[in-house]
Enzyme design. Structure first.
Site, short mmCIF file in Angstrom:
data_model
loop_
_atom_site.label_atom_id
_atom_site.label_comp_id
_atom_site.label_asym_id
_atom_site.label_seq_id
_atom_site.Cartn_x
_atom_site.Cartn_y
_atom_site.Cartn_z
N HIS A 165 0.81 -1.23 0.00
CA HIS A 165 0.00 0.00 0.00
C HIS A 165 0.85 1.28 0.00
O HIS A 165 0.29 2.38 -0.04
CB HIS A 165 -0.95 0.01 1.20
CG HIS A 165 -2.01 -1.05 1.13
ND1 HIS A 165 -2.87 -1.16 0.07
CD2 HIS A 165 -2.34 -2.06 1.98
CE1 HIS A 165 -3.69 -2.19 0.28
NE2 HIS A 165 -3.38 -2.76 1.42
N ASP A 200 -2.80 -10.30 -2.97
CA ASP A 200 -3.40 -9.90 -1.70
C ASP A 200 -4.86 -9.52 -1.96
O ASP A 200 -5.22 -9.08 -3.05
CB ASP A 200 -2.61 -8.70 -1.14
CG ASP A 200 -3.08 -8.26 0.23
OD1 ASP A 200 -2.43 -8.64 1.22
OD2 ASP A 200 -4.10 -7.53 0.33
N HIS A 202 -6.45 -7.05 -1.04
CA HIS A 202 -6.63 -5.61 -1.26
C HIS A 202 -5.80 -5.15 -2.46
O HIS A 202 -4.74 -5.72 -2.73
CB HIS A 202 -6.20 -4.84 -0.01
CG HIS A 202 -6.93 -5.27 1.23
ND1 HIS A 202 -6.39 -6.16 2.12
CD2 HIS A 202 -8.15 -4.95 1.70
CE1 HIS A 202 -7.26 -6.37 3.11
NE2 HIS A 202 -8.34 -5.66 2.86
N ASP A 290 -4.91 -12.94 2.49
CA ASP A 290 -6.15 -12.48 3.12
C ASP A 290 -7.37 -12.65 2.22
O ASP A 290 -8.49 -12.34 2.65
CB ASP A 290 -6.02 -11.03 3.63
CG ASP A 290 -5.32 -10.10 2.67
OD1 ASP A 290 -4.98 -10.51 1.55
OD2 ASP A 290 -5.12 -8.92 3.04
N TYR A 329 -4.55 -12.48 7.86
CA TYR A 329 -4.75 -12.09 9.26
C TYR A 329 -5.39 -13.16 10.13
O TYR A 329 -5.64 -12.91 11.32
CB TYR A 329 -5.56 -10.78 9.30
CG TYR A 329 -4.86 -9.71 8.48
CD1 TYR A 329 -3.76 -9.03 8.99
CD2 TYR A 329 -5.24 -9.46 7.16
CE1 TYR A 329 -3.09 -8.09 8.23
CE2 TYR A 329 -4.57 -8.52 6.39
CZ TYR A 329 -3.49 -7.84 6.93
OH TYR A 329 -2.82 -6.94 6.17
C1 SP5 Z 1 -1.41 -5.36 3.74
C2 SP5 Z 1 -2.88 -5.34 3.91
O1 SP5 Z 1 -3.54 -6.36 3.75
N1 SP5 Z 1 -3.41 -4.19 4.31
C3 SP5 Z 1 -4.82 -4.11 4.37
C4 SP5 Z 1 -5.25 -3.11 5.32
C5 SP5 Z 1 -6.72 -2.94 5.20
N2 SP5 Z 1 -7.24 -2.50 6.41
C6 SP5 Z 1 -8.57 -2.04 6.27
C7 SP5 Z 1 -9.17 -1.91 7.61
C8 SP5 Z 1 -10.58 -1.50 7.51
C9 SP5 Z 1 -11.28 -1.58 8.78
N3 SP5 Z 1 -10.83 -2.63 9.67
C10 SP5 Z 1 -11.49 -2.58 10.94
C11 SP5 Z 1 -12.49 -3.66 11.05
C12 SP5 Z 1 -13.29 -3.47 12.28
N4 SP5 Z 1 -14.12 -4.60 12.50
ZN ZN Z 2 -4.56 -7.15 2.20
#
Ligand code: SP5
Ligand code: ZN
Length: 352
Positions: A165, A200, A202, A290, A329
């Site tokens: 990212h 990934d 994302h 993920d 994760y």
């Molecule tokens: C490297 C990678 O996979 N980064 C991804 C980060 C995405 N994070 C987004 C988080 C969005 C909200 N998460 C909180 C969830 C609350 N239940």
């Molecule tokens: Zn990711």
């Protein structure tokens, strides 16, 4: 294949992530890399210690200003007394350098305003060991690249914090340095055209941005559709195909939430075919796991079999391949998902 490792990843304890203004437990924790390592070692993997590389390798993809900031961010936060008053024990932005807030962009004078010049979200906290761990992650990816340049068909960088990212000058998404981009720039130097294939869950917005106008680093990403409400929200759409002379050198394949093995493995095959058709001489796989069913950070539903099949497809490219760990994760499955993917790559390369 060799598994490159550094214990220094543990120095980065994010201490949480601030989402919609609320500090909650971090998803990107040290136990992730330790869980992957445990599975790979039990499977007989050969561990290789990451070696230090010069800053010049980072400067191929990042602005000196970002490196300078990240390497001092914690010290200056602490020196300004912010952990005591107002009581914030991690570096976190409160104001952002939105284009409409900046006339002549410059690092602001106030220590508490500086994070928002470089960070684009509130989820990516900096603590006492963040810089050292991020630097070690980049060194892990670079060491894997050197192993491949030395003749290994493939090498895996078991690194964190992740990186895809991060743009040239902006960090976010639990990432600080773009490890995959650093490895790609190194391979390109020696081998010519390289493809970064990002699986990934994302969108790999940082890698896309870094190589946006670079015809010799093809960038492609399969991910959950940002248009359906998923991070990174602003980028990752199918219409983003590269800039300037590099029009056509970026490929985005957004998938609907809920997509499983059939859609995802077909998309990975499309990334691979696209890299082959584009004349790539080497591949960097931004290997987040993920997209797995059950991962708390994404709505995709890929199984272990899907990861193995994707690995086979990527290995069948027959290219020198560096795999760099990104997201993933679910601590219960992260190790076995990586093991399946790497096994698939080896099977694909053996048959290629
Ligand atoms: C490297 C990678 O996979 N980064 C991804 C980060 C995405 N994070 C987004 C988080 C969005 C909200 N998460 C909180 C969830 C609350 N239940
Ligand atoms: Zn990711």
């Amino acid at each position: 294949m060799p598994v490159v490792w550094s214990d220094r990843h543990r120095l980065h304890e994010p201490g949480g992530e601030v989402w919609v203004g609320v500090r909650m437990p971090a998803a990107e924790v040290p136990a992730r890399a330790d869980a992957i390592r445990a599975v790979l070692v039990a499977d007989g993997a050969q561990l290789v210690e990451a070696e230090a590389h010069p800053d010049e390798r980072l400067l191929a993809v990042h602005d000196a200003a970002l490196l300078d900031y990240l390497s001092h961010a914690w010290e200056e936060w602490e020196a300004a007394g912010l952990p005591e008053d107002p009581g914030q024990d991690r570096v976190v932005p409160y104001v952002f350098a939105h284009p409409e807030l900046t006339a002549t962009p410059a690092v602001p004078a106030a220590v508490w305003a500086r994070p928002g010049y470089f960070a684009y979200d509130t989820m990516t906290l900096v603590g006492p060991g963040t810089w050292e761990a991020a630097r070690a992650a980049a060194d892990t990816a670079l060491t894997a690249a050197e192993l491949v340049l030395g003749g290994a068909p493939a090498a895996y960088a078991c690194c964190r914090p992740p990186g895809h990212h991060v743009t040239r000058r902006a960090y976010g998404g639990s990432c600080y340095l773009n490890n995959a981009a650093v490895a790609a720039a190194r391979l390109r130097e020696e081998l010519g055209r390289v493809a970064v294939l990002d699986v990934d869950a994302h969108h790999g917005n940082g890698t896309q941005a870094i190589f946006w106008e670079d015809l010799d680093v093809l960038t492609a990403s399969v991910h959950v559709d940002p248009g359906a409400g998923w991070f990174p929200h602003f980028l990752g759409f199918a219409g983003e195909t590269g800039g300037g002379m590099a029009e056509g050198a970026n490929l985005n394949l957004p998938l609907a939430p809920g997509a499983g093995d059939a859609e995802w493995t077909a998309a990975v095959a499309e990334l691979a075919a696209w890299a082959r058709a584009g004349g790539a001489r080497a591949a960097v796989v931004a290997l987040g796991v993920d997209a797995a069913a059950g991962d708390p950070e994404s709505p995709l539903a890929v199984t272990a079999d899907g990861f193995r099949a994707a690995g086979r497809t990527l290995g069948a490219l027959g290219l020198p391949t560096v795999l760099v760990q990104e997201g993933g994760y679910d601590l219960e499955t992260i190790g076995s998902l990586v093991r399946e993917t790497l096994a698939g790559v080896e099977e694909g390369q053996a048959g290629a």
